[in-house]
Design an enzyme around this catalytic site. Structure first.
Site, PDB file in Angstrom:
ATOM      1  N   ASN A   1       0.738  -1.500  -0.033  1.00  0.00           N
ATOM      2  CA  ASN A   1       0.063   0.008  -0.178  1.00  0.00           C
ATOM      3  C   ASN A   1       0.806   1.033  -0.134  1.00  0.00           C
ATOM      4  O   ASN A   1       1.880   1.184   0.286  1.00  0.00           O
ATOM      5  CB  ASN A   1      -0.815   0.203   1.079  1.00  0.00           C
ATOM      6  CG  ASN A   1      -1.945   1.584   1.116  1.00  0.00           C
ATOM      7  OD1 ASN A   1      -2.162   1.566   0.034  1.00  0.00           O
ATOM      8  ND2 ASN A   1      -1.603   1.865   2.639  1.00  0.00           N
TER       9      ASN A   1
ATOM     10  N   HIS B   1       0.974   4.838   1.230  1.00  0.00           N
ATOM     11  CA  HIS B   1       0.187   5.818   2.389  1.00  0.00           C
ATOM     12  C   HIS B   1       1.095   7.439   2.067  1.00  0.00           C
ATOM     13  O   HIS B   1       2.544   7.296   1.867  1.00  0.00           O
ATOM     14  CB  HIS B   1       0.274   5.141   3.721  1.00  0.00           C
ATOM     15  CG  HIS B   1      -0.049   6.157   4.378  1.00  0.00           C
ATOM     16  ND1 HIS B   1      -1.176   6.103   4.989  1.00  0.00           N
ATOM     17  CD2 HIS B   1       0.288   7.212   5.550  1.00  0.00           C
ATOM     18  CE1 HIS B   1      -2.259   6.781   5.916  1.00  0.00           C
ATOM     19  NE2 HIS B   1      -1.177   7.429   6.231  1.00  0.00           N
TER      20      HIS B   1
ATOM     21  N   ASP C   1      -2.487   0.404   7.582  1.00  0.00           N
ATOM     22  CA  ASP C   1      -1.312   1.435   7.766  1.00  0.00           C
ATOM     23  C   ASP C   1      -0.839   1.005   9.056  1.00  0.00           C
ATOM     24  O   ASP C   1       0.527   1.703   9.288  1.00  0.00           O
ATOM     25  CB  ASP C   1      -1.335   2.955   8.137  1.00  0.00           C
ATOM     26  CG  ASP C   1      -2.588   3.721   6.838  1.00  0.00           C
ATOM     27  OD1 ASP C   1      -2.333   2.540   6.132  1.00  0.00           O
ATOM     28  OD2 ASP C   1      -2.905   4.745   7.191  1.00  0.00           O
TER      29      ASP C   1
HETATM   30  C1  GRF Z   1      -2.686   8.984  -2.921  1.00  0.00           C
HETATM   31  O1  GRF Z   1      -2.533   9.636  -1.954  1.00  0.00           O
HETATM   32  C2  GRF Z   1      -1.599   7.868  -1.611  1.00  0.00           C
HETATM   33  O2  GRF Z   1      -1.487   7.799  -0.981  1.00  0.00           O
HETATM   34  C3  GRF Z   1      -3.333   7.468  -0.668  1.00  0.00           C
HETATM   35  O3  GRF Z   1      -4.294   7.643  -1.400  1.00  0.00           O
HETATM   36  C4  GRF Z   1      -4.538   8.562  -2.565  1.00  0.00           C
HETATM   37  C5  GRF Z   1      -4.345   8.224  -3.980  1.00  0.00           C
HETATM   38  O4  GRF Z   1      -4.913   8.932  -4.955  1.00  0.00           O
HETATM   39  N1  GRF Z   1      -3.304   6.100  -0.497  1.00  0.00           N
HETATM   40  P1  GRF Z   1      -4.654   8.673  -6.441  1.00  0.00           P
HETATM   41  O5  GRF Z   1      -6.206   7.601  -6.704  1.00  0.00           O
HETATM   42  O6  GRF Z   1      -3.538   7.470  -6.968  1.00  0.00           O
HETATM   43  O7  GRF Z   1      -4.905   9.374  -7.290  1.00  0.00           O
END
Ligand code: GRF
Length: 201
Positions: free
Chosen positions: A102, A104, A145
């Protein structure tokens, strides 16, 4: 490596994976999975001719129990969560042990956990008056997380005026970090040693 990318919204990280020249001959995105029927990320998937699936209950959706078999039938061997807002079912975590990551938008283990997504994260970082923020790619486990950290990149935010500015700076580095980590997995350079995870060259 055949991957599925799980999304809930915009899909800019999906886009970064799909457009990474470094990943071209290494990684194939076979499926994009969302908890939404419609989202911008599905439009991106459509442009690349990638199959999409919506998880949930109701018409045009597959339920949680079906995801594992759908991914298995498609011979997917790696999962990237890029903005996916739901918890991953235990069955999937067990079947894909150390094969679900994932991204974050903060430096874990701070500013993570339930409810810490989107601008909530950047607001918390801004209100803490932290001087650096960044992006973290981690293994996915049964809670939000908390999986082991695989890689991080940080960015100076000492001069920002609002949370939106932090979001903008962090997103830029997310788009570098995520393809780098996916590449390391595809090249078998991620070493899981007792308690620590390392990317080797
Ligand atoms: C990103 O900031 C990612 O870190 C978080 O959600 C957001 C997703 O953005 N988990 P995108 O859909 O990839 O533009």
């Amino acid at each position: 490596m055949k991957i599925a990318v799980f999304v809930s919204g915009r899909g800019s990280n999906l886009n970064a994976i799909l457009n990474s020249p470094e990943l071209k001959n290494l990684v194939e995105v076979i499926a994009v999975v969302s908890d939404k029927i419609d989202c911008e990320a599905f439009e991106i998937a459509g442009q690349f001719g990638i199959k999409t699936f919506t998880v949930g209950i109701g018409e045009k959706k597959i339920n949680q129990d079906q995801i594992t078999s759908v991914l298995k039938n498609l011979e997917i061997n790696f999962i990237v969560l890029a903005g996916y807002l739901r918890l991953i079912p235990n069955e999937l975590i067990e079947k894909f042990e150390n094969r679900i990551i994932n991204i974050h938008p903060a430096l874990l283990p701070s500013f993570g956990g339930k409810g810490m997504y989107g601008l909530n994260v950047h607001r918390a970082v801004f209100n803490s008056s932290a001087k650096v923020s960044g992006a973290t790619v981690h293994m996915v486990d049964k809670t939000y997380d908390t999986g082991k950290i695989i890689a991080q990149k940080c960015v100076n935010i000492s001069d920002v005026k609002n949370p939106e500015e932090i979001a903008e700076r962090v997103l830029k580095i997310e788009h570098q970090l995520l393809p780098e980590v996916v590449k390391a997995f595809a090249e078998n350079r991620v070493k899981i040693e007792s308690d620590r995870i390392l990317i080797v060259n």
